[in-house]
Design a protein around this motif. Structure first.
Motif, short mmCIF file in Angstrom:
data_model
loop_
_atom_site.label_atom_id
_atom_site.label_comp_id
_atom_site.label_asym_id
_atom_site.label_seq_id
_atom_site.Cartn_x
_atom_site.Cartn_y
_atom_site.Cartn_z
N GLU A 189 0.81 -1.21 0.00
CA GLU A 189 0.00 0.00 0.00
C GLU A 189 0.85 1.27 0.00
N TYR A 190 2.15 1.13 0.25
CA TYR A 190 3.00 2.30 0.49
C TYR A 190 4.02 2.54 -0.62
N LYS A 191 4.16 3.82 -1.00
CA LYS A 191 5.18 4.20 -1.98
C LYS A 191 6.58 3.88 -1.44
N LYS A 192 6.75 4.05 -0.14
CA LYS A 192 8.05 3.76 0.49
C LYS A 192 8.42 2.29 0.27
N ASN A 193 7.45 1.39 0.42
CA ASN A 193 7.71 -0.03 0.20
C ASN A 193 7.97 -0.32 -1.29
N THR A 194 7.23 0.37 -2.16
CA THR A 194 7.44 0.20 -3.60
C THR A 194 8.89 0.54 -3.94
N LYS A 195 9.38 1.63 -3.44
CA LYS A 195 10.77 2.05 -3.68
C LYS A 195 11.74 1.02 -3.11
N TYR A 196 11.46 0.52 -1.91
CA TYR A 196 12.32 -0.48 -1.28
C TYR A 196 12.44 -1.73 -2.15
N PHE A 197 11.32 -2.26 -2.60
CA PHE A 197 11.35 -3.51 -3.36
C PHE A 197 11.90 -3.32 -4.77
N LYS A 198 11.77 -2.13 -5.32
CA LYS A 198 12.35 -1.87 -6.64
C LYS A 198 13.88 -2.03 -6.62
N GLN A 199 14.50 -1.70 -5.50
CA GLN A 199 15.96 -1.85 -5.42
C GLN A 199 16.41 -3.31 -5.47
N TYR A 200 15.47 -4.24 -5.29
CA TYR A 200 15.78 -5.68 -5.37
C TYR A 200 15.26 -6.29 -6.67
N GLY A 201 14.90 -5.43 -7.63
CA GLY A 201 14.51 -5.91 -8.94
C GLY A 201 13.03 -6.13 -9.16
N PHE A 202 12.20 -5.76 -8.20
CA PHE A 202 10.76 -5.88 -8.38
C PHE A 202 10.29 -4.76 -9.30
N LEU A 208 -3.47 -2.68 -8.61
CA LEU A 208 -4.39 -3.68 -9.14
C LEU A 208 -5.16 -4.43 -8.06
N GLY A 209 -4.84 -4.19 -6.79
CA GLY A 209 -5.51 -4.88 -5.69
C GLY A 209 -6.90 -4.33 -5.43
N HIS A 210 -7.76 -5.15 -4.82
CA HIS A 210 -9.12 -4.69 -4.53
C HIS A 210 -9.16 -3.60 -3.47
N ALA A 211 -8.10 -3.41 -2.73
CA ALA A 211 -8.03 -2.29 -1.78
C ALA A 211 -6.99 -1.26 -2.27
N ASN A 212 -6.79 -1.24 -3.60
CA ASN A 212 -5.89 -0.29 -4.24
C ASN A 212 -4.41 -0.53 -3.92
N GLU A 213 -4.05 -1.79 -3.63
CA GLU A 213 -2.65 -2.11 -3.36
C GLU A 213 -1.88 -2.22 -4.68
N ASN A 214 -0.62 -1.95 -4.58
CA ASN A 214 0.29 -2.01 -5.72
C ASN A 214 0.82 -3.44 -5.88
N LEU A 215 0.66 -4.02 -7.06
CA LEU A 215 1.21 -5.34 -7.35
C LEU A 215 2.64 -5.17 -7.82
N MET A 216 3.55 -5.92 -7.20
CA MET A 216 4.96 -5.90 -7.58
C MET A 216 5.41 -7.32 -7.87
N ILE A 217 6.20 -7.47 -8.94
CA ILE A 217 6.69 -8.78 -9.33
C ILE A 217 8.18 -8.71 -9.60
N LYS A 218 8.89 -9.67 -9.06
CA LYS A 218 10.32 -9.88 -9.37
C LYS A 218 10.36 -10.98 -10.41
N ARG A 219 10.77 -10.60 -11.61
CA ARG A 219 10.80 -11.54 -12.72
C ARG A 219 11.94 -12.55 -12.55
N ILE A 220 11.80 -13.65 -13.25
CA ILE A 220 12.82 -14.71 -13.24
C ILE A 220 14.07 -14.17 -13.94
N ASN A 221 15.22 -14.38 -13.31
CA ASN A 221 16.48 -14.02 -13.96
C ASN A 221 16.87 -15.11 -14.93
N LYS A 222 16.98 -14.76 -16.18
CA LYS A 222 17.35 -15.76 -17.19
C LYS A 222 18.70 -15.47 -17.73
#
Length: 172
Positions: free
Chosen positions: A139-152, A158-172
């Protein structure tokens, strides 16, 4: 309004300070491992077997706890935790995923700097070993920024409570 993240963090703080809970977790590691093994009866796939073996490999460094269909790893001093599970992507969101199985992180908490990074890296390693993407909601921009530094990558609210979906893709 209180968010899921805030509720989870408060529950984590209560558990990490509860002497009886910590004793229960320490004394019941074999039972929690048995519970995780029981999940193979419902999903005896190769990704599940590898997932469980990888989680067991972390039990020398962390405590295992099974809760509400998820796996929780606690650091040995109970200053950090991560709750996660292996599952198929939600059919309503399947177009956002590139892997048949995902590891979904329900929450990541720490009371000591560096513990979140440590626990997250453990889960990302498991995901690599089973060729699965890692997914989480925040739900937090701060968390979005945190997880982006790990490749998310952020896919939006997209969540029903307006949460941000984040995905870390497979490293190929």
């Amino acid at each position: 309004m209180t968010t899921i993240t805030e509720i989870d963090y408060q529950q984590f703080k209560i558990m990490s300070n509860d002497t009886q809970f910590k004793k229960h977790v320490k004394e019941n590691q074999d039972a929690f491992k048995g519970g995780l093994l029981m999940s193979l009866f419902t999903s005896p796939t190769e990704p599940h077997i590898t997932f469980i073996n990888q989680v067991f490999g972390l039990c020398d460094k962390h405590y295992l706890f099974i809760n509400s269909g998820g796996v929780i790893l606690f650091t040995k001093d109970f200053k950090g935790s991560i709750k996660f599970s292996i599952r198929k992507p939600n059919p309503k969101l399947i177009e956002h995923y590139n892997s048949a199985w995902i590891i979904e992180i329900d929450n990541l908490n720490s009371l000591k700097k560096g513990y979140g990074k440590l626990l997250l890296s453990e889960i990302l390693s498991i995901a690599t070993s089973i060729n699965a993407e890692v997914s989480l909601w925040t739900e937090y921009k701060k968390n979005t920024k945190y997880f982006k530094q790990y490749g998310f990558e952020s896919l939006g609210k997209l969540g029903h409570a307006n949460e941000n979906l984040m995905i870390k893709r497979i490293n190929k």
